[in-house]
Design a protein around this motif. Structure first.
Motif, PDB file in Angstrom:
ATOM      1  N   MET A  84     -25.356 -35.402  39.281  1.00  0.00           N
ATOM      2  CA  MET A  84     -26.500 -36.038  39.953  1.00  0.00           C
ATOM      3  C   MET A  84     -26.969 -37.301  39.232  1.00  0.00           C
ATOM      4  O   MET A  84     -27.816 -38.028  39.745  1.00  0.00           O
ATOM      5  CB  MET A  84     -27.630 -34.996  39.989  1.00  0.00           C
ATOM      6  CG  MET A  84     -28.634 -35.174  41.069  1.00  0.00           C
ATOM      7  SD  MET A  84     -27.840 -35.126  42.672  1.00  0.00           S
ATOM      8  CE  MET A  84     -28.907 -36.196  43.595  1.00  0.00           C
ATOM      9  N   GLY A  85     -26.449 -37.551  38.039  1.00  0.00           N
ATOM     10  CA  GLY A  85     -26.871 -38.738  37.281  1.00  0.00           C
ATOM     11  C   GLY A  85     -28.145 -38.517  36.488  1.00  0.00           C
ATOM     12  O   GLY A  85     -28.794 -39.469  36.064  1.00  0.00           O
ATOM     13  N   LEU A  86     -28.511 -37.248  36.270  1.00  0.00           N
ATOM     14  CA  LEU A  86     -29.738 -36.952  35.517  1.00  0.00           C
ATOM     15  C   LEU A  86     -29.475 -36.849  34.024  1.00  0.00           C
ATOM     16  O   LEU A  86     -30.395 -36.942  33.214  1.00  0.00           O
ATOM     17  CB  LEU A  86     -30.340 -35.620  36.009  1.00  0.00           C
ATOM     18  CG  LEU A  86     -30.956 -35.660  37.404  1.00  0.00           C
ATOM     19  CD1 LEU A  86     -31.060 -34.263  37.991  1.00  0.00           C
ATOM     20  CD2 LEU A  86     -32.326 -36.313  37.347  1.00  0.00           C
ATOM     21  N   VAL A  87     -28.215 -36.581  33.647  1.00  0.00           N
ATOM     22  CA  VAL A  87     -27.842 -36.458  32.233  1.00  0.00           C
ATOM     23  C   VAL A  87     -26.659 -37.389  31.997  1.00  0.00           C
ATOM     24  O   VAL A  87     -25.750 -37.461  32.831  1.00  0.00           O
ATOM     25  CB  VAL A  87     -27.465 -34.987  31.901  1.00  0.00           C
ATOM     26  CG1 VAL A  87     -26.781 -34.874  30.552  1.00  0.00           C
ATOM     27  CG2 VAL A  87     -28.703 -34.092  31.932  1.00  0.00           C
ATOM     28  N   LYS A  88     -26.709 -38.115  30.881  1.00  0.00           N
ATOM     29  CA  LYS A  88     -25.616 -39.055  30.562  1.00  0.00           C
ATOM     30  C   LYS A  88     -24.343 -38.310  30.206  1.00  0.00           C
ATOM     31  O   LYS A  88     -24.398 -37.244  29.590  1.00  0.00           O
ATOM     32  CB  LYS A  88     -26.019 -39.890  29.342  1.00  0.00           C
ATOM     33  CG  LYS A  88     -26.711 -41.163  29.711  1.00  0.00           C
ATOM     34  CD  LYS A  88     -26.678 -42.109  28.533  1.00  0.00           C
ATOM     35  CE  LYS A  88     -27.382 -43.401  28.894  1.00  0.00           C
ATOM     36  NZ  LYS A  88     -27.665 -44.179  27.706  1.00  0.00           N
ATOM     37  N   GLY A  99     -22.327 -42.463  35.865  1.00  0.00           N
ATOM     38  CA  GLY A  99     -23.423 -43.275  35.326  1.00  0.00           C
ATOM     39  C   GLY A  99     -24.384 -43.809  36.384  1.00  0.00           C
ATOM     40  O   GLY A  99     -25.363 -44.463  36.053  1.00  0.00           O
ATOM     41  N   LEU A 100     -24.115 -43.522  37.670  1.00  0.00           N
ATOM     42  CA  LEU A 100     -25.073 -43.967  38.686  1.00  0.00           C
ATOM     43  C   LEU A 100     -26.365 -43.159  38.583  1.00  0.00           C
ATOM     44  O   LEU A 100     -26.382 -42.034  38.080  1.00  0.00           O
ATOM     45  CB  LEU A 100     -24.486 -43.814  40.095  1.00  0.00           C
ATOM     46  CG  LEU A 100     -23.354 -44.763  40.471  1.00  0.00           C
ATOM     47  CD1 LEU A 100     -23.042 -44.632  41.967  1.00  0.00           C
ATOM     48  CD2 LEU A 100     -23.699 -46.209  40.141  1.00  0.00           C
ATOM     49  N   LYS A 101     -27.445 -43.729  39.093  1.00  0.00           N
ATOM     50  CA  LYS A 101     -28.752 -43.065  39.004  1.00  0.00           C
ATOM     51  C   LYS A 101     -28.881 -42.004  40.121  1.00  0.00           C
ATOM     52  O   LYS A 101     -28.213 -42.112  41.149  1.00  0.00           O
ATOM     53  CB  LYS A 101     -29.856 -44.101  39.179  1.00  0.00           C
ATOM     54  CG  LYS A 101     -29.878 -45.122  38.050  1.00  0.00           C
ATOM     55  CD  LYS A 101     -31.244 -45.790  37.981  1.00  0.00           C
ATOM     56  CE  LYS A 101     -31.426 -46.511  36.672  1.00  0.00           C
ATOM     57  NZ  LYS A 101     -30.480 -47.610  36.481  1.00  0.00           N
ATOM     58  N   VAL A 156     -28.155 -39.758  45.772  1.00  0.00           N
ATOM     59  CA  VAL A 156     -28.752 -39.279  47.035  1.00  0.00           C
ATOM     60  C   VAL A 156     -28.300 -40.183  48.178  1.00  0.00           C
ATOM     61  O   VAL A 156     -27.885 -39.719  49.238  1.00  0.00           O
ATOM     62  CB  VAL A 156     -30.303 -39.236  46.933  1.00  0.00           C
ATOM     63  CG1 VAL A 156     -30.922 -38.906  48.294  1.00  0.00           C
ATOM     64  CG2 VAL A 156     -30.750 -38.203  45.900  1.00  0.00           C
ATOM     65  N   LYS A 157     -28.331 -41.507  47.939  1.00  0.00           N
ATOM     66  CA  LYS A 157     -27.898 -42.455  48.986  1.00  0.00           C
ATOM     67  C   LYS A 157     -26.446 -42.235  49.367  1.00  0.00           C
ATOM     68  O   LYS A 157     -26.051 -42.465  50.498  1.00  0.00           O
ATOM     69  CB  LYS A 157     -28.058 -43.890  48.489  1.00  0.00           C
ATOM     70  CG  LYS A 157     -29.450 -44.410  48.655  1.00  0.00           C
ATOM     71  CD  LYS A 157     -29.512 -45.906  48.343  1.00  0.00           C
ATOM     72  CE  LYS A 157     -30.934 -46.258  47.966  1.00  0.00           C
ATOM     73  NZ  LYS A 157     -31.026 -47.203  46.865  1.00  0.00           N
ATOM     74  N   ARG A 158     -25.637 -41.790  48.390  1.00  0.00           N
ATOM     75  CA  ARG A 158     -24.213 -41.561  48.676  1.00  0.00           C
ATOM     76  C   ARG A 158     -23.962 -40.178  49.277  1.00  0.00           C
ATOM     77  O   ARG A 158     -22.819 -39.762  49.434  1.00  0.00           O
ATOM     78  CB  ARG A 158     -23.395 -41.745  47.393  1.00  0.00           C
ATOM     79  CG  ARG A 158     -23.157 -43.199  47.071  1.00  0.00           C
ATOM     80  CD  ARG A 158     -22.531 -43.362  45.700  1.00  0.00           C
ATOM     81  NE  ARG A 158     -22.035 -44.698  45.488  1.00  0.00           N
ATOM     82  CZ  ARG A 158     -22.784 -45.785  45.291  1.00  0.00           C
ATOM     83  NH1 ARG A 158     -24.105 -45.669  45.285  1.00  0.00           N
ATOM     84  NH2 ARG A 158     -22.235 -46.963  45.105  1.00  0.00           N
ATOM     85  N   GLY A 159     -25.028 -39.431  49.529  1.00  0.00           N
ATOM     86  CA  GLY A 159     -24.854 -38.189  50.276  1.00  0.00           C
ATOM     87  C   GLY A 159     -24.839 -36.916  49.456  1.00  0.00           C
ATOM     88  O   GLY A 159     -24.324 -35.888  49.895  1.00  0.00           O
ATOM     89  N   ILE A 160     -25.415 -36.972  48.237  1.00  0.00           N
ATOM     90  CA  ILE A 160     -25.492 -35.744  47.433  1.00  0.00           C
ATOM     91  C   ILE A 160     -26.904 -35.156  47.540  1.00  0.00           C
ATOM     92  O   ILE A 160     -27.892 -35.869  47.368  1.00  0.00           O
ATOM     93  CB  ILE A 160     -25.215 -36.024  45.933  1.00  0.00           C
ATOM     94  CG1 ILE A 160     -23.968 -36.879  45.752  1.00  0.00           C
ATOM     95  CG2 ILE A 160     -25.113 -34.722  45.157  1.00  0.00           C
ATOM     96  CD1 ILE A 160     -22.685 -36.142  45.781  1.00  0.00           C
ATOM     97  N   GLY A 161     -26.988 -33.872  47.829  1.00  0.00           N
ATOM     98  CA  GLY A 161     -28.267 -33.163  47.826  1.00  0.00           C
ATOM     99  C   GLY A 161     -28.289 -32.187  46.665  1.00  0.00           C
ATOM    100  O   GLY A 161     -27.252 -31.642  46.305  1.00  0.00           O
TER     101      GLY A 161
END
Ligand code: ATP
Length: 234
Positions: free
Chosen positions: A50-54, A68-70, A75-80
């Motif tokens: 999810m990009g919450l942890v490096k 490395g995306l935020k 979310v914009k790329r379709g991950i819930g």
């Protein structure tokens, strides 16, 4: 092509290594489970996706490198994401908690709300109830519903059965199966409850101390006596 392809993922909290060279793949429409004990690194793995942890290593989404995306980009790329223990706003209503999930939604919010209500009729009945007064199972439904408010194509679900009665676990399993069968969602679910994982996942990965120590179909994993004893109550 794989929807998700993870290669050699490592994650650290300070000097402590939480994930060591984790690799996994998920095919379109597949439900996979990450099974492991407390502290195995299950939540960290989902947080990394999810990009919450490096992380170091590579995360690909539909072939594109998204390492490395935020979280907002994911979310914009379709991950819930339905995180462990829900993270709901306790003094807000069911409806408002669902609307929080729609903050970045591109499409019709009321349509998505109606779809969530069809999946979870109880949330429609309890639209104006504060989530602090809901049962654990109902809160899990709000958490899943909130993750669905952006109509994701991939759903990450962290330990959905934690603290829930067996009957409610079965209801949650049914909903996750419907998401995959009716909406074609790709699902990654983490679990300590291996039997729940077996009831819905086509393949499983066993995570121990941040390492993937086994992977395969339920039948394949059941061949390993030690594994079957540790995780599947054999
Ligand atoms: P559980 O089932 O108990 O939630 P888990 O398999 O999800 O466990 P993680 O929460 O990913 O495991 O934790 C993996 C390791 O990383 C553990 O040793 C944990 O203590 C550590 N850890 C997790 N989050 C942090 C943090 N924010 N800071 C420091 N260490 C952390």
């Amino acid at each position: 092509m794989h929807v998700i392809e993870i290669d050699n993922l490592c994650a650290f909290y300070g000097k402590a290594q939480a994930l060591s060279n984790v690799s996994l793949t998920v095919k379109p429409g597949e439900t996979i489970a990450i099974v492991g004990a407390n502290g195995a690194g299950k939540s960290t793995l989902l947080d990394c996706i999810m990009g919450l942890v490096k992380t170091t290593g590579t995360i690909r989404l539909n072939g594109e490198d998204v390492t490395g995306l935020k979280p907002a980009d994911m979310v914009k790329r379709g991950i819930g994401y339905a995180p462990e223990r829900f993270n709901l706003f306790p003094h807000m209503t069911v409806r408002d908690n669902l609307l929080v999930g729609a903050y970045t939604a591109r499409d019709d919010i009321e349509e998505n709300m109606a779809a969530v209500h069809r999946l979870f009729p109880r949330l429609a009945e309890r639209e104006w109830q504060e989530t602090s007064t809901q049962s654990g199972g109902e809160r899990q439904m709000v958490s899943l519903g909130r993750a669905l408010m952006t109509s994701p194509s991939v759903l990450l679900v962290d330990e959905p059965t934690i603290g829930l009665a067996p009957k409610v676990c079965a209801e949650i399993a049914e909903v996750l199966k419907r998401l995959s069968a009716e909406l074609g969602l790709t699902v990654i679910v983490t679990e300590q409850n291996a039997n729940f994982a077996l009831s819905l996942a086509s393949r499983l990965y066993v995570l121990e101390g941040g390492h993937v120590t086994a992977e395969g179909t339920a039948e394949e994993l059941a061949q390993d006596d030690q594994l079957a004893k540790s995780y599947f109550g054999a």
